[in-house]
Design a protein around this motif. Structure first.
Motif, PDB file in Angstrom:
ATOM      1  N   LEU A  54      -3.824 -27.376 -42.973  1.00 30.08           N
ATOM      2  CA  LEU A  54      -4.282 -25.869 -42.759  1.00 30.08           C
ATOM      3  C   LEU A  54      -5.740 -25.718 -43.217  1.00 30.08           C
ATOM      4  N   LEU A  56      -7.161 -26.226 -46.110  1.00 31.28           N
ATOM      5  CA  LEU A  56      -7.048 -25.729 -47.327  1.00 31.28           C
ATOM      6  C   LEU A  56      -7.715 -27.037 -48.510  1.00 31.28           C
ATOM      7  N   ARG A  78      -7.298 -22.752 -36.302  1.00 25.63           N
ATOM      8  CA  ARG A  78      -6.088 -22.313 -36.887  1.00 25.63           C
ATOM      9  C   ARG A  78      -5.370 -21.157 -36.378  1.00 25.63           C
ATOM     10  N   ARG A  89       2.580 -14.448 -53.332  1.00 27.00           N
ATOM     11  CA  ARG A  89       1.876 -13.444 -54.181  1.00 27.00           C
ATOM     12  C   ARG A  89       0.803 -12.969 -53.290  1.00 27.00           C
ATOM     13  N   ARG A 107      -7.534 -11.484 -37.550  1.00 22.68           N
ATOM     14  CA  ARG A 107      -7.578 -12.338 -36.416  1.00 22.68           C
ATOM     15  C   ARG A 107      -8.026 -11.655 -35.140  1.00 22.68           C
TER      16      ARG A 107
ATOM     17  N   ARG B  73      -4.948 -16.770 -56.416  1.00 27.72           N
ATOM     18  CA  ARG B  73      -4.856 -17.774 -55.722  1.00 27.72           C
ATOM     19  C   ARG B  73      -4.260 -18.070 -54.576  1.00 27.72           C
ATOM     20  N   GLU B  74      -3.000 -17.697 -54.748  1.00 21.43           N
ATOM     21  CA  GLU B  74      -2.072 -17.955 -53.467  1.00 21.43           C
ATOM     22  C   GLU B  74      -2.591 -17.116 -52.271  1.00 21.43           C
ATOM     23  N   PHE B  75      -2.879 -15.993 -52.398  1.00 24.31           N
ATOM     24  CA  PHE B  75      -3.280 -15.039 -51.420  1.00 24.31           C
ATOM     25  C   PHE B  75      -4.679 -15.671 -50.879  1.00 24.31           C
ATOM     26  N   GLU B  77      -5.301 -18.713 -50.548  1.00 27.95           N
ATOM     27  CA  GLU B  77      -4.963 -19.831 -49.820  1.00 27.95           C
ATOM     28  C   GLU B  77      -4.434 -19.342 -48.324  1.00 27.95           C
ATOM     29  N   LEU B  78      -3.573 -18.132 -48.466  1.00 25.46           N
ATOM     30  CA  LEU B  78      -2.895 -17.642 -47.392  1.00 25.46           C
ATOM     31  C   LEU B  78      -4.255 -17.411 -46.359  1.00 25.46           C
ATOM     32  N   LEU B  79      -5.161 -16.592 -46.886  1.00 28.57           N
ATOM     33  CA  LEU B  79      -6.263 -16.349 -46.210  1.00 28.57           C
ATOM     34  C   LEU B  79      -7.232 -17.515 -45.668  1.00 28.57           C
ATOM     35  N   LEU B  80      -7.066 -18.563 -46.381  1.00 31.97           N
ATOM     36  CA  LEU B  80      -7.782 -19.724 -46.011  1.00 31.97           C
ATOM     37  C   LEU B  80      -7.117 -20.430 -44.783  1.00 31.97           C
ATOM     38  N   ALA B  81      -5.818 -20.296 -44.795  1.00 32.40           N
ATOM     39  CA  ALA B  81      -5.308 -20.546 -43.537  1.00 32.40           C
ATOM     40  C   ALA B  81      -5.363 -19.987 -42.373  1.00 32.40           C
ATOM     41  N   GLN B  82      -6.003 -18.873 -42.349  1.00 32.63           N
ATOM     42  CA  GLN B  82      -6.122 -17.994 -41.177  1.00 32.63           C
ATOM     43  C   GLN B  82      -7.451 -18.501 -40.486  1.00 32.63           C
ATOM     44  N   PHE B 263      -8.138 -26.410 -52.318  1.00 32.29           N
ATOM     45  CA  PHE B 263      -7.098 -25.672 -52.962  1.00 32.29           C
ATOM     46  C   PHE B 263      -5.689 -26.466 -53.026  1.00 32.29           C
TER      47      PHE B 263
END
Lengths: 248, 263
Positions: A54, A56, A78, A89, A107, B73-75, B77-82, B263
Motif C-alpha cells: 500500500l 505505507l 494506488r 478510527r 480521488r 494515526r490509523e486515519f 494510514e488510510l489516507l496514505l493508501a489513497q 507507518f
C-alpha cells in the motif's frame, strides 16, 4: 506455485526494522480474480507485507509489479487498490457522509462509485452522525464501505470481519464473494481460520518473514493430509520449528 | 496544491468542531476581556496578555497537536493508501490543525478588543504584533508536535517529550540565560544574549513585543542593549526573520520525517 497472468508479482522483497529482518526475500505471485489469504503467526511479516503493497512502508529491496507495472513511489498506482485497515478510527467530528465525500474528493471525479454496502449495512441514518458517536461495529461497516467504494481491481482487507456482528459479517462475506465473481482480486488476513476456509481460494503462509507455502487452499490440505486449514497451518508451523531446531 | 487544500478542508472542519478548540477560544475571550476590564488601559492588557500567550500557545499547540497526530494515526494510514502524495497529505494535515488553532486564538483575543474598541494606532500595531507572535508560535509548536509524534512510536513518550519541550522553551530557558548572565556578569554579554534569544522562539516573541510596548526601559541595561540592536531596522528584520524561520523549521523537519516514515 506458478501463476499465469498474476495481478501482483512480488519478487525478492526484503525489509528490516533496525537489525531485525521482517521480510526475507519474499517472492510470491497473487492470482487475478481470486481471494488470497495471507496467514502467519504474529510477527511473521503479514502486516509489513500489506503495508509495503500500500506504500505505507518503504521496502529495502525487491520488486513489486501491479498489473505488469512496477509499483514505486508514484501514488497514482494506488488508484487501483482499495484498503480496509484493521482498526476503524476516523476523525471524530466528521460524519460518515463527509468521510465518503472526502475520499471521493481526494480521488477525483471519474471513479465509478459502489455504494451497495451502504444499503446492505442499512447505514443511511448513521452516515449523518459524527463518527465519534458510532459504535465500533458501525465504524467497521463504514470502513468496509470506503474500501469497496471506488470499485478497485485489487482489494486489501485486514481482518475485515473483526468487530462485525454475524449479520454484518455475512453481508461482507457475500460482498467479497460477489466481487470475486466480478473478476476482482482480494487479499485478506484474518485470525479466524474457518472464515478463511470459507472465503479463500489461495493461501500464502508466512513464517519468520519467509514464504512457507503459497498455493491453492486445497493443495495445502492435501499436502499436509489434514482435514482443516487450521490443522494444516499448525502442521506447517510445527515442521518449520522442527527444521529450525534440527538446523541449530 | 489542490490535494493539500482538499485534505485541509476536511481536517479543518473536523478540528473546528472539536470541543477543545471551542474551550481554547473561550479561554482567550475570557482572559482578554478580563484584562481589558480590570487593567484599565489596553496597553496594560496587551502586556498581561503577552505572558498568557507565551505560555499557553506553546503548551496547547504542542500537547493538543501531539495527541491529535497520535489519534489520527490509523486515519493517516488510510489516507496514505489513497492515490495521493505524502507531501500533499502532510501539508493538508498540518495546515488543517495549525490554521484552526491560530484562528481560535486570533478570534479569542480579537473579539474582546473589537468589542471594547480602541482608536490608538500604536495599540493597534501592538495588538497586530501580539497576534502575529501568537500565530507564529502556533505554527512552530504544531510543527514540533507533528515532528515528535512522527518520530516517537510510543504515545506516552511523545507526550512526555512535548511537555518537556514546552517546559524548556517557556520556563527553563530563561532561567538558564539568567544563570549564564550572572556567571559571566563581568564580560560583555549583549551579543551572546541576543544570539541566545534568537535560538528560542518564545523569547524572541517576548523581546519583540516588549520593544513594541516601549517598556524596555524596565529591563535596565539589558533592555537598552536589546533596544539598540532590535530597535534598528536591520536588527528588527533579523528578529522577524528568525521568528518566521522558527515557524517554518519544525514543520519542515516533520515533513521530512513524514516523507520517509514507515507507518
Amino acid at each position: 506455485m506458478i501463476v499465469i497472468d498474476p495481478i501482483l508479482r512480488i519478487d525478492g522483497l526484503t525489509k528490516r526494522f533496525g537489525t531485525l529482518p521482517v521480510l526475507q526475500h519474499v517472492s510470491v505471485a497473487i492470482a487475478r480474480g481470486r481471494v488470497t489469504a495471507i496467514l502467519g503467526p504474529n510477527g511473521a511479516g503479514k502486516t509489513t507485507l500489506i503495508k509495503i503493497l500500500l506504500g505505507l512502508t518503504r521496502r529495502d529491496g525487491g520488486l513489486i509489479e501491479l498489473d505488469g507495472q512496477p509499483l514505486g513511489d508514484d501514488p497514482s498506482a494506488r488508484a487501483a487498490i482499495g484498503y480496509m485497515p484493521q482498526i476503524a478510527r476516523f476523525p471524530e467530528n466528521l460524519t460518515g457522509a463527509e468521510l465518503v465525500e472526502m475520499l471521493v474528493d481526494l480521488r477525483g471525479p471519474g471513479a465509478t462509485l459502489d455504494r451497495d454496502l451502504i444499503d446492505r449495512f442499512r447505514l443511511g441514518g448513521d452516515l449523518t452522525k459524527p463518527l465519534r458517536t458510532l459504535s465500533g461495529g458501525t465504524r467497521q461497516k463504514v470502513n468496509a464501505v470506503l474500501a469497496f467504494l471506488f470499485t478497485p481491481t485489487l482489494l486489501v482487507l485486514d481482518e475485515p470481519t473483526a468487530g462485525l456482528d454475524p449479520v454484518a459479517s455475512g453481508v461482507l462475506k457475500d460482498k467479497i464473494r460477489e466481487e470475486r465473481e466480478r473478476g476482482k482480486t482480494l487479499i485478506l488476513t484474518s485470525h479466524v481460520m474457518s472464515e478463511l476456509e470459507e472465503l479463500a481460494d489461495d493461501i500464502v503462509l508466512l513464517l519468520d518473514g519467509r514464504v512457507r507455502f503459497a498455493g491453492p487452499l486445497r493443495d495445502l490440505t492435501a499436502r499436509t493430509k489434514q482435514i482443516s486449514l487450521e490443522r494444516a497451518v499448525a502442521q506447517l508451523m510445527r515442521e518449520a520449528t522442527d527444521a529450525g531446531s534440527e538446523a541449530a | 496544491m489542490k490535494t493539500i487544500a482538499k485534505v485541509m478542508k476536511y481536517e479543518l472542519s473536523d478540528v473546528v468542531r472539536s470541543r477543545w478548540l471551542v474551550a481554547y477560544t473561550l479561554f482567550f475571550v475570557i482572559v482578554t476581556d478580563g484584562l481589558l476590564r480590570f487593567s484599565g488601559a489596553s496597553a496594560n492588557a496587551e502586556l498581561g496578555l503577552l505572558n498568557v500567550v507565551l505560555v499557553v500557545i506553546p503548551l496547547v499547540s504542542v500537547v493538543f497537536g501531539t495527541m491529535h497526530v497520535y489519534n489520527a494515526r490509523e486515519f493517516t494510514e488510510l489516507l496514505l493508501a489513497q492515490p495521493i502524495g505524502r507531501r500533499q497529505l502532510f501539508g493538508g494535515l498540518y495546515l488543517g490543525l495549525a490554521i484552526p488553532l491560530s484562528l481560535g486564538f486570533a478570534a479569542g483575543v480579537g473579539i474582546p478588543f473589537a468589542l471594547h474598541g480602541f482608536d490608538d494606532p500604536v495599540q493597534r500595531r501592538t495588538l497586530a504584533t501580539l497576534l502575529g507572535i501568537g500565530v507564529v508560535l502556533t505554527f512552530s509548536f504544531t510543527g514540533v508536535a507533528f515532528a515528535l509524534a512522527l518520530r516517537l512510536e510510543d504515545k506516552a513518550k511523545g507526550l512526555a517529550a512535548a511537555i518537556a519541550i514546552w517546559l524548556v522553551t517557556t520556563v527553563l530557558y530563561d532561567g538558564l540565560v539568567l544563570l549564564l548572565g550572572a556567571m559571566f556578569a563581568d564580560y560583555p554579554l549583549e551579543r551572546p544574549l541576543i544570539a541566545l534569544m534568537m535560538l528560542n522562539p518564545v523569547d524572541l516573541g517576548r523581546v519583540l513585543m516588549l520593544l513594541q510596548l516601549d517598556v524596555s526601559a524596565l529591563m535596565g541595561y539589558t533592555g537598552a542593549s536589546l533596544k539598540s540592536f532590535f530597535g534598528t531596522s536591520g536588527g528588527m528584520l533579523l528578529a522577524v526573520g528568525a521568528l518566521l524561520l522558527w515557524a517554518a523549521l519544525p514543520p519542515l523537519a516533520a515533513l521530512r520525517r513524514f516523507g520517509r516514515k514507515d507507518f
